[in-house]
Enzyme design. Structure first.
Site, PDB file in Angstrom:
ATOM      1  CD  GLU A   1      -1.348  -0.699   3.540  1.00 38.77           C
ATOM      2  OE1 GLU A   1      -2.079  -1.680   3.266  1.00 38.77           O
ATOM      3  OE2 GLU A   1      -1.393  -0.093   4.608  1.00 38.77           O
TER       4      GLU A   1
ATOM      5  CB  CYS B   1       3.184   7.369   3.132  1.00 41.16           C
ATOM      6  SG  CYS B   1       3.721   6.141   4.319  1.00 41.16           S
TER       7      CYS B   1
ATOM      8  CB  CYS C   1       7.369  -5.222   8.676  1.00 38.69           C
ATOM      9  SG  CYS C   1       8.644  -4.314   9.587  1.00 38.69           S
TER      10      CYS C   1
ATOM     11  CB  CYS D   1       6.626  -2.391  16.220  1.00 38.35           C
ATOM     12  SG  CYS D   1       8.272  -1.842  15.724  1.00 38.35           S
TER      13      CYS D   1
ATOM     14  CB  CYS E   1       3.242  -1.796  13.862  1.00 35.27           C
ATOM     15  SG  CYS E   1       3.306  -1.386  12.111  1.00 35.27           S
TER      16      CYS E   1
ATOM     17  CD  GLU F   1      13.733  -0.088   9.603  1.00 40.41           C
ATOM     18  OE1 GLU F   1      12.818   0.303  10.346  1.00 40.41           O
ATOM     19  OE2 GLU F   1      14.622   0.670   9.172  1.00 40.41           O
TER      20      GLU F   1
ATOM     21  CB  SER G   1       9.942   4.430  14.980  1.00 40.86           C
ATOM     22  OG  SER G   1       9.460   4.810  13.727  1.00 40.86           O
TER      23      SER G   1
ATOM     24  CG  ASN H   1      -4.659   5.099  12.818  1.00 42.26           C
ATOM     25  OD1 ASN H   1      -5.823   4.782  13.016  1.00 42.26           O
ATOM     26  ND2 ASN H   1      -4.258   5.717  11.727  1.00 42.26           N
TER      27      ASN H   1
ATOM     28  CB  CYS I   1       1.504   1.248   9.230  1.00 44.75           C
ATOM     29  SG  CYS I   1       2.078   2.883   9.568  1.00 44.75           S
TER      30      CYS I   1
HETATM   31  N1  SAH Z   1       9.882   0.645   9.898  1.00 41.41           N
HETATM   32  C1  SAH Z   1       9.935   2.067   9.858  1.00 41.41           C
HETATM   33  C2  SAH Z   1       8.927   2.712   8.914  1.00 41.41           C
HETATM   34  C3  SAH Z   1       7.532   2.178   8.861  1.00 41.41           C
HETATM   35  S1  SAH Z   1       6.402   2.556  10.159  1.00 41.41           S
HETATM   36  C4  SAH Z   1       9.830   2.635  11.248  1.00 41.41           C
HETATM   37  O1  SAH Z   1       9.647   1.878  12.180  1.00 41.41           O
HETATM   38  O2  SAH Z   1       9.987   3.824  11.413  1.00 41.41           O
HETATM   39  C5  SAH Z   1       6.120   4.280  10.094  1.00 41.41           C
HETATM   40  C6  SAH Z   1       5.720   4.879  11.428  1.00 41.41           C
HETATM   41  O3  SAH Z   1       4.353   4.556  11.777  1.00 41.41           O
HETATM   42  C7  SAH Z   1       6.569   4.364  12.571  1.00 41.41           C
HETATM   43  O4  SAH Z   1       6.898   5.399  13.440  1.00 41.41           O
HETATM   44  C8  SAH Z   1       5.623   3.384  13.228  1.00 41.41           C
HETATM   45  O5  SAH Z   1       6.031   3.098  14.523  1.00 41.41           O
HETATM   46  C9  SAH Z   1       4.306   4.107  13.103  1.00 41.41           C
HETATM   47  N2  SAH Z   1       3.108   3.289  13.333  1.00 41.41           N
HETATM   48  C10 SAH Z   1       2.963   1.965  13.165  1.00 41.41           C
HETATM   49  N3  SAH Z   1       1.724   1.560  13.508  1.00 41.41           N
HETATM   50  C11 SAH Z   1       1.058   2.667  13.902  1.00 41.41           C
HETATM   51  C12 SAH Z   1      -0.251   2.908  14.385  1.00 41.41           C
HETATM   52  N4  SAH Z   1      -1.135   1.933  14.505  1.00 41.41           N
HETATM   53  N5  SAH Z   1      -0.581   4.181  14.723  1.00 41.41           N
HETATM   54  C13 SAH Z   1       0.308   5.194  14.562  1.00 41.41           C
HETATM   55  N6  SAH Z   1       1.560   5.030  14.099  1.00 41.41           N
HETATM   56  C14 SAH Z   1       1.945   3.779  13.780  1.00 41.41           C
END
Ligand code: SAH
Length: 351
Positions: free
Chosen positions: A90, A103, A110, A114, A117, A168, A222, A298, A339
């Site tokens: 996406e 974006c 991934c 986390c 996420c 990532e 992050s 989110n 995400c």
């Molecule tokens: N892997 C990279 C980039 C992808 S995630 C990273 O970790 O930075 C992009 C951002 O969205 C990251 O800061 C991640 O922690 C955040 N993110 C993931 N799930 C989310 C959610 N449900 N609500 C808000 N931000 C979220």
């Protein structure tokens, strides 16, 4: 057959030279593709017939197939694309006051794990190739050109990129760098490095390598936690690279590039959103050339985390410690814009 969108200008020059064509043909091809939006080699009329034949026989210029395009009331547009191996990814377009920001996704799934996420619900299947990352921007650019055919304000083209989609980026390092190179190329998209932000969960050796390149791109970390105890619970990467190592890499990056760094901090109810956490965060990053993006969580229905109800207090507590911070605007709340949500829903993993 290789996709032509995979090549940086320099790589294309070398490839053409090896095949007895002229290096400057690379600029011409880039202009057709990226400035004139022409993907059909036959229509690249200033190229010799011989070169057009060579391109036809050796390359394709296929874009991604659009599966879903969801438009939100706030202007956010979320695209779900099909890859040639039937996987889906996406891409999100976020119209901003300063331009059109996209974006992009860098991996299918991934592995960073986390816990909050949605992307990590599907483990990493593979890295995206350069053309698959480039094609996301290409597609959205064309979408904007069609949507605003007579625009003269710049609304009709992608001007900013955030590498914050699924995956990532520093775990797909070479391809991400080549992608940035193509974005930067004056004959390519012509998007300046300062308009590009790469976000990482904290792969320390790669942050240092990225710093050594001294690109003018923005780096976002992050962070999401003010101490190892909380970070270990929500971000497994912290076990490999704990905060002391991460902060050392951050200092290295700032010293090498002279660029301000961004810390992203999702506010999750009762996990990391107390005033005490804000004070710890302030102490952790005090004095660094950095600012904090506070992100309302989110919600993803399948996990237990909820959006913080303490955002204002957290923000004020950070401000009181003289930390630069903002609360990030939420995008596409009505269209599954968290995400990985759209894809996970389509694949039947989320409700
Ligand atoms: N892997 C990279 C980039 C992808 S995630 C990273 O970790 O930075 C992009 C951002 O969205 C990251 O800061 C991640 O922690 C955040 N993110 C993931 N799930 C989310 C959610 N449900 N609500 C808000 N931000 C979220």
């Amino acid at each position: 057959m290789n996709n032509i969108l995979k090549y940086t200008n320099k790589q294309l020059q070398d490839l053409l030279a090896e095949n007895n064509f002229k290096k400057f043909n690379a600029d011409q091809i880039f202009e057709w593709i990226y400035l004139k939006n022409e993907l059909d080699f036959q229509k690249m009329t200033n190229l010799s017939l011989e070169l057009r034949k060579f391109l036809n026989e050796n390359f394709n210029s296929q874009l991604l197939e659009e599966l879903v395009c969801q438009e939100s009331n706030d202007g956010t547009v979320k695209f779900l694309f099909k890859l040639c191996d039937n996987r889906s990814i996406e891409t999100v377009l976020m119209p901003q006051s300063y331009g059109q920001s996209v974006c992009v996704t860098t991996q299918v799934g991934c592995n960073m794990g986390c816990t909050f996420c949605a992307s990590g619900i599907i483990k990493k299947i593979r890295n995206l190739d350069v053309d698959e990352i480039v094609a996301q921007v290409y597609y959205v650019n064309r979408y904007l050109k069609n949507k605003y055919p007579n625009d003269t304000t710049g609304k009709n083209r992608v001007s900013h990129i955030v590498v914050m989609g699924i995956g990532e980026p520093l775990d797909n390092y070479e391809n991400t760098l080549n992608f940035i190179n193509i974005l930067n190329s004056p004959k390519g998209f012509g998007i300046g490095a300062r308009h590009i932000t790469v976000s990482t969960c904290g792969l320390v050796p790669k942050i240092k390598a990225f710093a050594d390149l001294q690109l003018q791109a923005n780096l976002a970390i992050s962070l999401h936690a003010p101490n190892d105890e909380i970070r270990n619970q929500i971000m497994p990467i912290n076990k490999a690279f704990p905060l002391v190592k991460l902060m050392e890499a951050v200092d290295y990056y700032i010293a090498k590039t002279n660029r301000r760094i961004t810390f992203e901090y999702i506010l999750i109810d009762k996990v990391n959103d107390s005033v005490e956490s804000a004070h710890q965060l302030a102490a952790l990053i005090k004095g660094k050339n950095a600012y904090v993006n506070l992100i309302p969580y989110n919600e993803v229905h399948e996990n237990p985390f909820r959006k913080s109800t303490n955002i204002d207090n957290f923000f004020k507590a950070l401000k009181s410690k003289k930390i630069n911070c903002i609360v990030r605007k939420e995008f596409g709340a009505d269209i599954d814009a968290a995400c990985g949500q759209l894809r996970a829903i389509r694949e039947g993993i989320l409700k």
